[in-house]
Enzyme design. Structure first.
Site, short mmCIF file in Angstrom:
data_model
loop_
_atom_site.label_atom_id
_atom_site.label_comp_id
_atom_site.label_asym_id
_atom_site.label_seq_id
_atom_site.Cartn_x
_atom_site.Cartn_y
_atom_site.Cartn_z
N TYR A 137 1.04 -1.55 0.01
CA TYR A 137 -0.29 -0.06 0.10
C TYR A 137 0.56 1.81 -0.03
O TYR A 137 1.99 0.95 -0.36
CB TYR A 137 -1.25 -0.38 1.20
CG TYR A 137 -0.76 -0.19 3.20
CD1 TYR A 137 0.59 0.14 2.86
CD2 TYR A 137 -1.46 -1.04 3.19
CE1 TYR A 137 1.34 -0.23 4.62
CE2 TYR A 137 -1.23 -0.94 4.24
CZ TYR A 137 0.00 0.07 5.01
OH TYR A 137 0.12 -0.80 6.68
N GLU A 138 0.61 2.53 0.06
CA GLU A 138 0.99 3.41 -0.10
C GLU A 138 1.60 4.23 -1.60
O GLU A 138 2.83 4.63 -1.55
CB GLU A 138 1.76 3.93 1.11
CG GLU A 138 0.62 4.88 2.27
CD GLU A 138 -0.76 5.39 2.06
OE1 GLU A 138 -0.49 6.22 0.92
OE2 GLU A 138 -1.46 5.78 2.01
N GLY A 139 1.31 3.01 -2.53
CA GLY A 139 1.96 3.43 -4.08
C GLY A 139 3.03 1.95 -3.80
O GLY A 139 4.08 1.71 -2.43
#
Length: 583
Positions: A436-438
């Site tokens: 997550y978050e890229g």
């Protein structure tokens, strides 16, 4: 069978000696009255909260998970009370502006707090982790009335924010999102669409939840250039519910105490944040903060894994160790702590964990300098370096958090595979941070394509200058470390030039080597961390027990772990053959 103790002594070492943060604070007007004793008091209180309140809830939160009934989410037992104590303790306000009720302390202190929260209870910390990034986003881009209305709620902990990007068809490629926003006559907007994988999208910790939502306006350009950002509260003024519905929560591999929600916006009222069709620019303020936070998750997992593996290895006895030290007795079996394979595993855990802490805290300190240092050149350099470090910290730290948790589980042997010892929870919880978050692959592309090749290597060469400056700071007994660091800088410069030249001939090449390049940068940052650590540790008093431990770990890093850099360099140079396409 799981424990966590905040590593306050090492945190103080980095603040006081590695960063010399108090000296830098003295130059920054907002922190002029902050000294080391006060900072240590803050760390101690954060450690007490993490160790005494959050850590005891960690295993039960994993076993119990969240409950979803008729659109409402109940968090595990004890989570609500822990959040109440967190808010009453003023922790959401730590690094926020005093104008909105904050304490105005450095982001460096907040980074240490976040490490402790994630190390002690990742599932619980997911609810609070995005708050500072949302605060920064609204502070930078929201209309004044929204700042006055909602920032004090975030700072006080009265409301918790979310980040609503992902949709079923739009993950890393946010340009594919379909959520729509229709303008209303009163200046607000009506949002309709679905979002998935929304951490804390619904919960019972706060009455209000502030959703920051990416959506498209009518007639917006296609792709990522046509995305706008909106604030959509769960509750409108007068406690009236907004048209936001939780349709369910995910049943996950880890962080089970965190509610990962599917949300439906069915004509929900919201307000534009920033400029129309420039929502990503506003959202990236929050995402960049979140990526540093996620990197600190990897650090927290590594610290928890190191502490528990070390404690277990000291008490578990198996066989006699070869070349065992004098004075450990003549029993038929020795603690596995003395066996070479386990010693190496534990030393690697310590070297990575303490090295990542120095690098991660440096990045947070750079953010403080970028915002508050009175010298313009210092601010610009700090901003440039922090931007370059962010994808490395996010991807490298989270990869190591998962790998080191796996290595720690190996120390436990078969006991590590059963829930009684809880290291398996650390392993499961740590895996999501790579996604997550890229995703880490996105971070590698961002580092190499945008932040190294994209600006002709200006930021990268600024980093190399910092590393070379450290290599020239030769202290007694540190000459070999400085030589190794200087040689590595030369290799990095050559690799960057080689990638630049090859990319001009074949456009896919940098994408193939981006992951290896990011890992190479991570190892180089650890080399920088341990070269500086060895230099400043020698200045500690002879009787300080931290001194020999730091020097031993620095020797171990340069002898056993630095060679990974040559492996990554070889992989980059060998990747010139195109990858075949799969049928």
């Amino acid at each position: 069978m799981w424990h966590y103790q905040a590593p306050l002594r090492d945190m103080q070492f980095i603040f006081e000696h590695w960063l010399q943060a108090p000296r830098a604070w003295g130059r920054m007007p907002p922190f002029g009255t902050l000294d080391l004793p006060l900072a240590i008091q803050v760390l101690e209180q954060a450690g007490r909260f993490s160790t005494g309140v959050l850590a005891p809830l960690n295993s039960n939160g994993d076993r119990q998970g969240c409950r979803f009934e008729e659109g409402r989410v109940s968090t595990p037992d004890g989570f609500v009370e822990a959040y109440r104590a967190f808010a009453e303790g003023g922790w959401p306000a730590l690094a926020c502006d005093e104008a909105f009720g904050g304490q105005g302390l450095p982001q460096l202190l907040d980074a240490a707090l976040q490490e402790m929260l994630y190390a002690s209870n990742h599932g619980w910390a997911m609810y609070t982790g995005i708050a500072h990034g949302a605060y920064l986003c609204l502070k930078a881009h929201a209309p004044q009335w929204i700042k006055e209305r909602y920032l004090p709620q975030i700072v006080s902990g009265e409301a918790l924010p979310t980040m609503c990007l992902t949709e079923p068809q739009a993950g890393s490629d946010v340009g594919l999102l379909r959520c729509r926003a229709e303008p209303l006559s009163d200046g607000s907007y009506r949002l309709s669409g679905n979002k998935i994988f929304i951490s804390g999208g619904e919960h019972d910790l706060t009455e209000d939840i502030l959703h920051l939502v990416l959506a498209r306006l009518p007639g917006a350009p296609a792709g990522s250039r046509g995305i706008s950002l909106f604030l959509v509260p769960k509750r409108l003024d007068g406690a009236q519910g907004n048209a936001v519905r939780c349709d369910g929560i995910e049943h996950k591999m880890g962080i089970k105490g965190s509610a990962t929600c599917s949300l439906t916006f069915d004509g929900a009222q919201g307000w534009l944040i920033g400029e129309a069709n420039r929502g990503l620019a506003a959202m990236f303020v929050m995402m960049n903060s979140a990526r540093l936070q996620v990197g600190l998750q990897g650090l927290g997992h590594a610290e928890a894994a190191w502490q528990n593996a070390h404690a277990y290895a000291l008490e578990r006895k198996q066989m006699r160790a070869p070349n065992r030290p004098d004075g450990i007795g003549a029993e038929a079996a020795d603690p596995i702590h003395y066996h070479p394979a386990i010693r190496r595993a534990l030393l690697e855990l310590r070297a990575y964990t303490e090295g990542m802490r120095a690098v991660g805290y440096w990045a947070a300190h750079l953010l403080d300098q970028a915002e508050h240092d009175p010298d313009l050149a210092t601010r610009e350099q700090a901003f440039q370096l922090a931007g370059l470090l962010t994808p490395v910290i996010k991807a490298f730290f989270t990869e190591q958090g998962f790998r080191l948790a796996s290595n720690a589980l190996q120390v436990f042997g078969g006991y590590g595979y059963v829930t009684e010892f809880a290291i398996e929870q650390t392993l499961r919880d740590s895996r999501i941070a790579m996604i997550y978050e890229g995703s880490n692959e996105i971070q590698a592309n961002d580092l190499l394509l945008r932040k190294v090749l994209g600006d002709e290597g200006r930021a990268f060469h600024q980093l190399l200058r910092v590393l070379r400056e450290e290599a020239r700071e030769v202290g007694a007994g540190c000459a070999s470390f400085c030589t190794e660091l200087a040689l590595l800088c030369d290799k990095l410069e050559g690799v960057q030039a080689g990638i630049h030249d090859q990319a001009a001939e074949e456009g896919e090449y940098p994408y193939r080597v981006a992951g290896d390049f990011l890992h190479l940068c991570g190892v180089a940052l650890l080399a920088f961390a341990w070269a500086r650590t060895a230099r400043v540790a020698r200045l500690l008093p002879e009787g300080d027990p931290m001194r020999p431990g730091k020097l031993d770990t620095a020797r171990f890093f340069f002898a056993y772990l630095l060679p990974q850099a040559d492996y990554r360099i070889a992989a980059i140079r060998a990747a010139k053959a195109p990858l075949p396409f799969l049928e």
